[in-house]
Design an enzyme around this catalytic site. Sequence first.
Site: not given
Ligand code: SAH
Length: 361
Positions: A96, A109, A116, A120, A123, A170, A201, A224-225, A304, A347
């Site tokens: 995507e 993006c 993945c 998380c 996500c 990732e 990221s 991403s923290l 989101n 995201c």
């Molecule tokens: N794997 C990488 C890049 C993809 S996610 C990473 O984790 O950084 C890109 C960003 O979207 C990350 O900061 C992640 O924490 C955030 N993210 C993932 N799911 C989300 C959601 N449902 N709502 C808002 N941000 C989200």
Amino acid sequence: MVAAVEKTHLTGLTPAELVSFAEQLGEPAYRGRQIFAALHQRRLQSFAEMTDLPKELRVTLETISAPSTLTIESRYLSADGTRRYLMKTYDNLPAETVFIPEERRDTICFSSQSGCPLQCSFCLTAQLGLLRSLTAGEIVEQIIIALNDAYGVGETPPRGTNLVGMGAGEPFLAFESLIKALRIMAEPKGLHIVPNRVTVSTAGIVPRIRELATISYRPHLAVSLGAPTDEQRDVLMPINKKWPLAELLAACKDFERSLKRGERFTFEYVMLDGVNDSDEHARQLANLLNRHDLRVKVNLIPHNPAEPLPYQPSSRRRVESFKSILESKGIPAFVRRPRGQDIFAACGQLAARREANPAHA
Ligand code: SAH
């Protein structure tokens, strides 16, 4: 059609590789450069359009190689102008890409993996598991497809193009593909999108953060923290069990030391209503970053939502309160506005409902 799997995907080759590819066919070196320009500067996706190549060569190329391997399965158009592309790889896996128009620039993006492996909990892509990493050619082609769809084949974009590696996957687990794709895209006689226009990221693949610190021609980094304590981050982002916060932030500190003028380094923090968004979480986060002597900017991303994820976005008031606590402790914080939520392009929403509002051209 011969399955593309047996063919060389030309979009993933550097100019030097295309030159030797041409030479292996008994062609002069300049043919390789011509093909590179056709793919990346003119953004052509079929040999038939490359009319500056001899017909015979085009026939040969067709049998042994492919200028394009991704196919657009659906295209969604958001009320805010965001476009989301659901593509399929040659082996039928989802990929995507999201195109986000902004006043002064466009942001694309891209995805680095199909699915993945990181789990998380907030996500949606995580629910697919890892299907496979994308190749350099598949990463580059996502950008070509998005630009051609937005502006027409080969048309010069009216605004600058920024890239973010924040789609599915990732990026640091597809590191080789990523670095090669960035090199190809930076070519002046191609897309000419330089690393300075790219932000990648990571969820915190520590050895790769350290590796990136040693590369001089590199993209901007975002980390991403998601949580301010190991206890909570273990649950929300299980990669934390492998590389806990102390190790991650030590690597971030070293990365910060390697920053050159004009380079950006950011943290991202997804805000989940009632989970990681209290004033206490904000204080913990600020103290954590200060303890590691990191005054890196924090982007706050309200969650989101996407079924079946069990979270809701933090309220605006909560986000503002969180932000001002960070700022009062010397951490610059910004709230990210979600784009394309109505088409599940924001995201963490990739891999969401496919039937939502298809706007197929
Ligand atoms: N794997 C990488 C890049 C993809 S996610 C990473 O984790 O950084 C890109 C960003 O979207 C990350 O900061 C992640 O924490 C955030 N993210 C993932 N799911 C989300 C959601 N449902 N709502 C808002 N941000 C989200």
